[in-house]
Design a protein around this motif. Structure first.
Motif, PDB file in Angstrom:
ATOM      1  N   ALA A  90     -12.875   0.560  -9.925  1.00 19.41           N
ATOM      2  CA  ALA A  90     -12.407  -0.159  -8.744  1.00 19.41           C
ATOM      3  C   ALA A  90     -13.277  -1.397  -8.561  1.00 19.41           C
ATOM      4  O   ALA A  90     -14.334  -1.537  -9.195  1.00 19.41           O
ATOM      5  CB  ALA A  90     -12.476   0.733  -7.515  1.00 19.41           C
ATOM      6  N   LEU A  91     -12.835  -2.296  -7.703  1.00 20.06           N
ATOM      7  CA  LEU A  91     -13.579  -3.521  -7.411  1.00 20.06           C
ATOM      8  C   LEU A  91     -14.337  -3.361  -6.098  1.00 20.06           C
ATOM      9  O   LEU A  91     -13.743  -3.027  -5.070  1.00 20.06           O
ATOM     10  CB  LEU A  91     -12.617  -4.702  -7.279  1.00 20.06           C
ATOM     11  CG  LEU A  91     -13.241  -6.032  -6.852  1.00 20.06           C
ATOM     12  CD1 LEU A  91     -14.043  -6.638  -7.992  1.00 20.06           C
ATOM     13  CD2 LEU A  91     -12.169  -7.013  -6.370  1.00 20.06           C
ATOM     14  N   GLN A  92     -15.651  -3.605  -6.129  1.00 21.58           N
ATOM     15  CA  GLN A  92     -16.446  -3.628  -4.905  1.00 21.58           C
ATOM     16  C   GLN A  92     -16.617  -5.072  -4.455  1.00 21.58           C
ATOM     17  O   GLN A  92     -17.109  -5.924  -5.207  1.00 21.58           O
ATOM     18  CB  GLN A  92     -17.823  -3.009  -5.143  1.00 21.58           C
ATOM     19  CG  GLN A  92     -18.734  -3.042  -3.924  1.00 21.58           C
ATOM     20  CD  GLN A  92     -18.325  -2.048  -2.846  1.00 21.58           C
ATOM     21  OE1 GLN A  92     -18.229  -0.851  -3.117  1.00 21.58           O
ATOM     22  NE2 GLN A  92     -18.087  -2.523  -1.635  1.00 21.58           N
ATOM     23  N   VAL A 134      -6.932  -0.042  -0.984  1.00 20.62           N
ATOM     24  CA  VAL A 134      -8.110  -0.540  -0.272  1.00 20.62           C
ATOM     25  C   VAL A 134      -8.890   0.649   0.298  1.00 20.62           C
ATOM     26  O   VAL A 134      -8.284   1.592   0.830  1.00 20.62           O
ATOM     27  CB  VAL A 134      -7.709  -1.493   0.882  1.00 20.62           C
ATOM     28  CG1 VAL A 134      -8.947  -1.972   1.640  1.00 20.62           C
ATOM     29  CG2 VAL A 134      -6.919  -2.684   0.357  1.00 20.62           C
ATOM     30  N   LYS A 135     -10.208   0.582   0.199  1.00 17.10           N
ATOM     31  CA  LYS A 135     -11.074   1.578   0.839  1.00 17.10           C
ATOM     32  C   LYS A 135     -12.220   0.861   1.541  1.00 17.10           C
ATOM     33  O   LYS A 135     -13.020   0.173   0.898  1.00 17.10           O
ATOM     34  CB  LYS A 135     -11.638   2.581  -0.170  1.00 17.10           C
ATOM     35  CG  LYS A 135     -12.546   3.630   0.479  1.00 17.10           C
ATOM     36  CD  LYS A 135     -12.854   4.791  -0.451  1.00 17.10           C
ATOM     37  CE  LYS A 135     -13.961   4.501  -1.397  1.00 17.10           C
ATOM     38  NZ  LYS A 135     -14.408   5.743  -2.117  1.00 17.10           N
ATOM     39  N   ARG A 214     -12.790   4.564   7.283  1.00 17.03           N
ATOM     40  CA  ARG A 214     -13.880   4.305   6.341  1.00 17.03           C
ATOM     41  C   ARG A 214     -13.960   5.403   5.284  1.00 17.03           C
ATOM     42  O   ARG A 214     -13.772   6.584   5.581  1.00 17.03           O
ATOM     43  CB  ARG A 214     -15.202   4.204   7.116  1.00 17.03           C
ATOM     44  CG  ARG A 214     -16.357   3.666   6.297  1.00 17.03           C
ATOM     45  CD  ARG A 214     -17.423   3.131   7.211  1.00 17.03           C
ATOM     46  NE  ARG A 214     -18.676   2.890   6.507  1.00 17.03           N
ATOM     47  CZ  ARG A 214     -19.723   2.263   7.042  1.00 17.03           C
ATOM     48  NH1 ARG A 214     -19.658   1.830   8.292  1.00 17.03           N
ATOM     49  NH2 ARG A 214     -20.817   2.064   6.347  1.00 17.03           N
ATOM     50  N   GLU A 215     -14.183   4.995   4.040  1.00 17.09           N
ATOM     51  CA  GLU A 215     -14.336   5.868   2.879  1.00 17.09           C
ATOM     52  C   GLU A 215     -13.046   6.611   2.506  1.00 17.09           C
ATOM     53  O   GLU A 215     -13.091   7.664   1.877  1.00 17.09           O
ATOM     54  CB  GLU A 215     -15.479   6.889   3.098  1.00 17.09           C
ATOM     55  CG  GLU A 215     -16.832   6.264   3.351  1.00 17.09           C
ATOM     56  CD  GLU A 215     -17.317   5.381   2.200  1.00 17.09           C
ATOM     57  OE1 GLU A 215     -16.889   5.603   1.049  1.00 17.09           O
ATOM     58  OE2 GLU A 215     -18.115   4.453   2.452  1.00 17.09           O
ATOM     59  N   GLU A 216     -11.900   6.050   2.847  1.00 19.07           N
ATOM     60  CA  GLU A 216     -10.617   6.655   2.459  1.00 19.07           C
ATOM     61  C   GLU A 216      -9.749   5.617   1.768  1.00 19.07           C
ATOM     62  O   GLU A 216      -9.525   4.526   2.302  1.00 19.07           O
ATOM     63  CB  GLU A 216      -9.897   7.202   3.692  1.00 19.07           C
ATOM     64  CG  GLU A 216      -8.537   7.833   3.377  1.00 19.07           C
ATOM     65  CD  GLU A 216      -7.828   8.357   4.615  1.00 19.07           C
ATOM     66  OE1 GLU A 216      -6.589   8.218   4.695  1.00 19.07           O
ATOM     67  OE2 GLU A 216      -8.513   8.884   5.513  1.00 19.07           O
ATOM     68  N   TRP A 217      -9.245   5.943   0.581  1.00 15.66           N
ATOM     69  CA  TRP A 217      -8.348   5.040  -0.126  1.00 15.66           C
ATOM     70  C   TRP A 217      -6.975   5.025   0.547  1.00 15.66           C
ATOM     71  O   TRP A 217      -6.413   6.078   0.862  1.00 15.66           O
ATOM     72  CB  TRP A 217      -8.183   5.474  -1.584  1.00 15.66           C
ATOM     73  CG  TRP A 217      -9.297   5.060  -2.488  1.00 15.66           C
ATOM     74  CD1 TRP A 217     -10.249   5.871  -3.046  1.00 15.66           C
ATOM     75  CD2 TRP A 217      -9.572   3.740  -2.967  1.00 15.66           C
ATOM     76  NE1 TRP A 217     -11.103   5.145  -3.837  1.00 15.66           N
ATOM     77  CE2 TRP A 217     -10.707   3.825  -3.808  1.00 15.66           C
ATOM     78  CE3 TRP A 217      -8.978   2.494  -2.770  1.00 15.66           C
ATOM     79  CZ2 TRP A 217     -11.251   2.714  -4.446  1.00 15.66           C
ATOM     80  CZ3 TRP A 217      -9.521   1.381  -3.402  1.00 15.66           C
ATOM     81  CH2 TRP A 217     -10.646   1.496  -4.230  1.00 15.66           C
ATOM     82  N   VAL A 218      -6.453   3.808   0.763  1.00 18.53           N
ATOM     83  CA  VAL A 218      -5.160   3.620   1.412  1.00 18.53           C
ATOM     84  C   VAL A 218      -4.358   2.606   0.597  1.00 18.53           C
ATOM     85  O   VAL A 218      -4.884   1.582   0.148  1.00 18.53           O
ATOM     86  CB  VAL A 218      -5.336   3.116   2.863  1.00 18.53           C
ATOM     87  CG1 VAL A 218      -3.985   2.831   3.491  1.00 18.53           C
ATOM     88  CG2 VAL A 218      -6.113   4.122   3.700  1.00 18.53           C
ATOM     89  N   ARG A 289     -13.633  -1.591  -1.140  1.00 17.35           N
ATOM     90  CA  ARG A 289     -13.245  -1.498  -2.545  1.00 17.35           C
ATOM     91  C   ARG A 289     -11.742  -1.696  -2.657  1.00 17.35           C
ATOM     92  O   ARG A 289     -10.997  -1.351  -1.735  1.00 17.35           O
ATOM     93  CB  ARG A 289     -13.666  -0.149  -3.126  1.00 17.35           C
ATOM     94  CG  ARG A 289     -15.179  -0.036  -3.261  1.00 17.35           C
ATOM     95  CD  ARG A 289     -15.631   1.290  -3.832  1.00 17.35           C
ATOM     96  NE  ARG A 289     -17.091   1.298  -3.957  1.00 17.35           N
ATOM     97  CZ  ARG A 289     -17.819   2.336  -4.367  1.00 17.35           C
ATOM     98  NH1 ARG A 289     -17.217   3.477  -4.687  1.00 17.35           N
ATOM     99  NH2 ARG A 289     -19.137   2.238  -4.448  1.00 17.35           N
ATOM    100  N   MET A 290     -11.317  -2.229  -3.801  1.00 22.77           N
ATOM    101  CA  MET A 290      -9.902  -2.466  -4.046  1.00 22.77           C
ATOM    102  C   MET A 290      -9.547  -2.030  -5.453  1.00 22.77           C
ATOM    103  O   MET A 290     -10.391  -1.993  -6.345  1.00 22.77           O
ATOM    104  CB  MET A 290      -9.560  -3.946  -3.856  1.00 22.77           C
ATOM    105  CG  MET A 290      -9.859  -4.470  -2.470  1.00 22.77           C
ATOM    106  SD  MET A 290      -9.225  -6.143  -2.239  1.00 22.77           S
ATOM    107  CE  MET A 290     -10.084  -6.595  -0.730  1.00 22.77           C
ATOM    108  N   ASP A 291      -8.276  -1.701  -5.635  1.00 27.88           N
ATOM    109  CA  ASP A 291      -7.805  -1.278  -6.951  1.00 27.88           C
ATOM    110  C   ASP A 291      -6.302  -1.543  -7.041  1.00 27.88           C
ATOM    111  O   ASP A 291      -5.600  -1.590  -6.027  1.00 27.88           O
ATOM    112  CB  ASP A 291      -8.091   0.210  -7.164  1.00 27.88           C
ATOM    113  CG  ASP A 291      -8.005   0.620  -8.628  1.00 27.88           C
ATOM    114  OD1 ASP A 291      -7.860  -0.263  -9.495  1.00 27.88           O
ATOM    115  OD2 ASP A 291      -8.086   1.839  -8.915  1.00 27.88           O
ATOM    116  N   SER A 292      -5.837  -1.726  -8.278  1.00 26.47           N
ATOM    117  CA  SER A 292      -4.408  -1.876  -8.575  1.00 26.47           C
ATOM    118  C   SER A 292      -3.738  -2.895  -7.663  1.00 26.47           C
ATOM    119  O   SER A 292      -2.716  -2.608  -7.026  1.00 26.47           O
ATOM    120  CB  SER A 292      -3.695  -0.522  -8.472  1.00 26.47           C
ATOM    121  OG  SER A 292      -4.264   0.407  -9.364  1.00 26.47           O
TER     122      SER A 292
END
Length: 313
Positions: A90-92, A134-135, A214-218, A289-292
């Protein structure tokens, strides 16, 4: 600086367009993208595909081949965290020195004041979609490093968007972010049809911290129809109730010609985790953090957005 950044990215962009992944980097192919979305997927970043020979550049798995720079943190910004079952890294992104007006925040993107030709799909576009995972990982919104007041905070948290054709690194055509609406921070889709013209904002009604704990991927998505003026927000595949912040005609849709399209000019880039991807100023950082991250040149349907969420979960 813009010319220098464009020159640095020129070679990696060609690498990012396709071909085999570097040794040791998993390539999920298109298995993690809903089939109906693949043709219109202009850019796609999963932060598991560094460019060969330059790990500070992330390869594009979409059709445009638009490589993006991991700004200030480089390869350290790729972290082991799985947003979904297809994830690798993931991207920080994050603010680094809250009390200093510098240019060291971790963010990502590409900028060229002459325009980024590989993003031509958003030139004269009828619609767009921005979506991704996003997390929240830290304090948001961040202290405003551009003012002397230690208690001042930015009025927005930048997520991901496509810049306009005349952007200074901040103005956008299509953007997912959090911003103050009537004195309250809201998750929004913010779009602009005409370069230099007014923007329209569609804001989610729900409390932003409920939507992004906070600390949960959405999984978030925003769609923009520049012809009808319709915008929408989604969370984990489901549409979010919301409202438009303007009731006039900010996109100048009334009258001919039809259909209504964005300005006939290539975007100046993409911004992720804050503004000014040319790294000349800090603004609206996201401690997250971000992904995809996916950028499409049409408005994905509600069924497709739910299908994309279910495909990887």
């Amino acid at each position: 600086m813009a010319a220098l950044l464009a020159g640095v990215l020129a070679a990696p962009q060609a690498v990012a367009g396709g071909g085999a992944s570097p040794a040791g980097v998993p390539d999920h192919g298109s298995s993690d993208v809903l089939p109906s979305l693949r043709r219109d997927l202009v850019a796609h970043y999963d932060f598991s595909h560094p460019a060969q020979g330059d790990p500070t550049v992330e390869r594009d798995r979409g059709r445009s081949g638009t490589g993006i720079r991991l700004i200030n943190g480089g390869d350290r910004m790729r972290v082991q965290d799985q947003a979904h079952r297809h994830s690798g890294s993931a991207l920080q992104v994050q603010q680094i020195n809250p009390a200093t007006a510098g240019n060291d925040d971790w963010k990502a993107g590409i900028y060229d004041e002459r325009a980024v030709e590989s993003l031509r799909a958003f030139n004269g576009a009828r619609a767009a979609t921005v979506m991704g995972w996003v997390k929240m990982t830290g304090e948001n919104p961040s202290p405003n490093s551009n003012t002397a007041d230690p208690g001042d905070r930015y009025n927005a948290i930048g997520l991901a968007g496509v810049l306009s054709g005349d952007s200074n690194g901040h103005d956008v055509r299509a953007l997912l972010e959090l911003i103050q609406v009537n004195g309250e921070l809201k998750l929004v889709a913010l779009g602009r049809r005409i370069d230099g013209g007014a923007s329209q904002t569609f804001a989610a009604e729900a409390d932003w911290q409920t939507l992004l704990p906070r600390e949960e991927w959405v999984f978030l998505a925003a769609t923009f129809d520049y012809d009808t003026g319709e915008m929408a927000l989604y969370r984990n595949g489901r549409p979010l109730p919301g409202f438009y912040t303007r009731t006039d005609d900010p996109w100048a849709l009334a009258g001919d010609p039809e259909p209504d399209l964005t300005t006939a000019g290539d975007p100046r880039g993409i911004k992720i985790g804050g503004s000014f991807p040319q790294n000349t100023r800090e603004n609206n950082p996201c401690n997250c953090r971000m992904d995809s991250l996916m950028f499409l040149d049409r408005a994905a349907s509600p069924r497709e957005i739910l299908g994309q969420y279910r495909r990887v979960t």
